[in-house]
Design an enzyme around this catalytic site. Structure first.
Site, short mmCIF file in Angstrom:
data_model
loop_
_atom_site.label_atom_id
_atom_site.label_comp_id
_atom_site.label_asym_id
_atom_site.label_seq_id
_atom_site.Cartn_x
_atom_site.Cartn_y
_atom_site.Cartn_z
N GLY A 179 0.83 -1.20 0.00
CA GLY A 179 0.00 0.00 0.00
C GLY A 179 0.86 1.25 0.00
O GLY A 179 2.06 1.18 -0.19
N ASP B 255 -10.94 6.08 2.05
CA ASP B 255 -10.19 5.53 0.92
C ASP B 255 -10.84 4.21 0.48
O ASP B 255 -10.17 3.21 0.27
CB ASP B 255 -8.72 5.32 1.32
CG ASP B 255 -7.81 5.19 0.10
OD1 ASP B 255 -8.25 5.56 -1.02
OD2 ASP B 255 -6.67 4.71 0.26
N PHE C 128 1.58 3.18 2.50
CA PHE C 128 2.48 3.36 3.64
C PHE C 128 3.14 2.07 4.11
O PHE C 128 4.06 2.11 4.90
CB PHE C 128 1.69 3.90 4.85
CG PHE C 128 0.86 5.11 4.53
CD1 PHE C 128 1.46 6.28 4.09
CD2 PHE C 128 -0.51 5.08 4.67
CE1 PHE C 128 0.69 7.39 3.80
CE2 PHE C 128 -1.28 6.18 4.38
CZ PHE C 128 -0.67 7.35 3.94
#
Ligand code: ADE
Length: 664
Positions: A355, A480, A357
């Site tokens: 992803g 998100d 992060f």
């Protein structure tokens, strides 16, 4: 006559003045950019910024031109070329899509077997300063500057980067990687890594940049501060496997399989053998002591945990908390950080997701003394500098009231100090994310209702201010939602995951915090008001309405793979091809200017259920946020549609049977 001449002269001066005035006006309406324009020359770089040091400014020839820069590094020297550039034309073969910002943010591109960084920007001489990486937020900038003042700042490393290639190296002596591609690593934390392995009899070498905070082939790199790449064999792999890492330019080119055989003049970081021999007895004693301590620790932990850890979906979370001796659920959840002394016995397996992060691994949570007894879990690993994202997600998960079958089940969080990273440990779902699932599977009407209904129930639970049992709960918005952030469970229901951008909408949020929480998410799934940064940030409902828009796009993706309507098209995400990167500006054109939404083909009205569902989807992606359905309403709609269609199918079946009987 003289007067006539004077008037003619005055008239022509006036005309010239008027014309130049008009042209000046035209220029103000559509000004030509002024950009730095220098041939390649050395630039100076500090922190994340480089300065071109270009003394030539130029009014660009075309009003369409923006300012651009090309950056590369050779033998440690940074060189920059600056120019005016028409963004519709490729620059060094690369089309620059992000040129409207006033910052010139360099992005790495692979051109002619080497890596360049390019940027384009809009604004007077904006190509004089270049940013090497766009910091995600201000806090990252602060961290960077803080480390710079401590002298710890580094520019991204240069490493050999050929991924996997076959090699003649037979893991002895010193080998060349033979990789002729040098890359500027994406992230300054990354170091150079090489791996050698024998795969079905063939020797291969892998050369990459890698962040040592994250595991590489399931192993943490321990030698990344070395100046040379000293190969170490990794035990317990199915094949012969060696890894080395190092932290000097292109240091993963020469691979040292023999210890202490650094090339002449480069023994600086290696211990001389004599020193090693004299340290050996001490080292052995330390190893013996550590092993004894480790055995005691493992034995102690197993005594605590083994009899209790049966299965995640039963009681694991409670068990982990009970190990921490916290029986009251609120305090347990608020503090479910597994401190360093109590790290779970987890062995990472393979990477299953990457992803913004963090990376997600499938992993084995050991349950007993033997290797055979384990529970499969997912481990989301955040590098140390992503503390804020880990903390946000952990805080969201820590709310006991979040627990729901349509929300990913959280087990615990760990601060893995020794490995300089943070972990979130959750349930693992073999079927992976919804996008992968839809790419590989066509579904029937029942699965559509199951996937869609459970997705909506997950979002409704998140948004709700009561649990199903009626307890008070803080509403949470995901911010998100997309098919990649939805997991498919074994029973084909969905659960929501990745709460890194989520917000708890409780009274603890100050107006400033609310006001600073504007445009986040993934451009493709952003609601029009989010794209335009025109959300009503003071009204918590508007955050939920933006989530409902994104959820509608995911419902459309699920419906697009349902065979109830006849032939099904290949999976495509909303607004186009999977590989296309859609930026905010182009989404604004589509979603706001052209009011575009994903296509609902005529064939979708072949099936009453799909037709009804598509009308509800359209209500959820309405341009007007207030006009959208709530997630709870869509839960009810899907449930009504699914029972109506089942009953109509069975009554159709019945009438078919009846008419058959009549014919008899
Ligand atoms: N990808 C991201 N999270 C996951 C999980 N928990 N299980 C399976 N795949 C994942």
């Amino acid at each position: 006559m003289e007067r006539v001449m004077e008037r003619v002269a005055f008239g022509s001066v006036l005309l010239v003045c008027l014309m130049s005035g008009a042209s000046a006006l035209l220029h103000t309406a559509n000004p030509h950019s002024v950009c730095k324009s220098c041939d390649p020359q050395p630039a100076s770089c500090k922190s994340y910024q480089c300065i071109a040091n270009c003394s030539v400014s130029k009014v660009c020839p075309s009003p369409d031109d923006v300012c651009a820069a090309v950056w590369w590094r050779e033998n440690g020297v940074v060189t920059v070329e600056t120019m005016c550039h028409d963004p519709m034309q490729p620059l060094y073969g690369v089309t620059l899509d992000d040129f409207s910002s006033s910052d010139c943010v360099l992005t790495v591109r692979y051109v002619n077997r080497s890596y360049l960084r390019l940027c384009a920007c809009t604004g007077r001489e904006c190509n004089e300063h270049m940013l090497l990486n766009k910091p995600d937020n201000d806090s990252e900038l602060v961290i960077l500057h803080a480390s710079e003042t401590k002298g710890a700042f580094r520019l991204p490393q240069l490493c050999k980067f050929c991924d996997i290639e076959s090699t003649a190296c037979n893991a002895t002596g010193v080998c060349e990687s033979s990789c002729n591609i040098t890359a500027i690593c994406e992230n300054p934390a990354e170091v150079c890594v090489s791996a050698w392995r024998r795969n079905k009899g063939n020797a291969i070498i892998e050369t990459v940049c890698h962040n040592p905070a994250l595991p590489f082939h399931g192993q943490y790199l321990t030698d990344y501060n070395n100046s040379i790449c000293q190969m170490k064999q990794v035990k317990g792999m199915e094949e012969d496997f060696y890894i080395c890492s190092c932290n000097e330019e292109e240091c993963n080119e020469q691979l040292f399989f023999t210890y202490f055989s650094a090339p002449p003049g480069d023994g600086k970081k290696n211990l001389p053998p004599v020193l090693l021999v004299s340290l050996l007895p001490g080292l052995i004693a330390v190893v013996v002591l550590l092993s004894a301590f480790y055995c005691y620790h493992v034995f102690h932990q197993q005594n605590l945990k083994a009899p209790k850890t049966k299965g995640i979906d039963s009681e694991t979370c409670a068990i982990i908390m009970s190990v921490d001796d916290r029986s009251d659920s609120s305090s347990a959840n608020a503090n479910s950080l597994n401190h360093n002394t109590e790290l779970l016995p987890i062995q990472l397996d393979v990477i299953v997701g990457k992803g913004r992060f963090a990376e997600v691994y499938r992993a084995k949570l050991k349950q007993g003394a033997t290797d055979e007894s384990f529970q499969t879990v997912a481990v989301k690993i955040f590098p140390y500098d992503e503390y804020a994202s880990w903390k946000t997600e952990w805080e969201i998960f820590s709310d006991a009231e979040l627990r729901n079958e349509n929300v990913l089940q959280f087990l615990t969080a760990e601060d893995r100090k020794a490995e300089r990273c943070y972990w979130l440990i959750t349930a693992y779902h073999e079927r992976g994310n919804l996008q992968e699932f839809l790419t590989q599977h066509v579904i029937g009407w029942d699965e559509l209702c199951r996937l869609g209904g459970s997705l909506a129930r997950g979002v409704a639970h998140l948004h709700g201010d009561r649990t199903p049992c009626g307890r008070a709960k803080a509403p949470i918005v995901h911010r998100d939602l997309k098919s990649v952030n939805v997991l498919v469970k074994a029973d084909l229901s969905c659960c929501l995951c990745d709460f890194g951008l989520s917000l708890r909408l409780d009274n603890s949020m100050s107006p400033e915090e609310l006001a600073n929480s504007g445009q986040v998410g993934t451009a493709r799934y952003m609601a029009p008001e989010v794209l335009e940064s025109r959300m009503d940030l003071e009204n918590i409902e508007s955050f939920k309405q933006a989530d409902v828009y994104s959820m509608a796009l995911v419902l459309w993706e699920i419906t697009s793979r349902c065979s109830a309507i006849g032939d099904v098209r290949e999976y495509e995400p909303p607004f186009g091809k999977l590989k296309d990167h859609l930026c905010v500006e182009s989404m604004k054109d589509d979603v706001i200017r052209d009011r575009l939404r994903p296509e609902i083909p005529a064939s979708w009205s072949n099936h009453t259920g799909v037709q009804l569902l598509s009308s509800s989807i359209e209500e959820c992606w309405d341009h007007d946020p207030e006009a959208r359905l709530t997630a709870q309403c869509i839960v009810e709609r899907i449930s009504e549609i699914s029972s109506a269609v089942i009953s109509s199918v069975s009554s159709d079946d019945k009438s078919a049977q009846d008419s058959g009987n009549d014919e008899k």
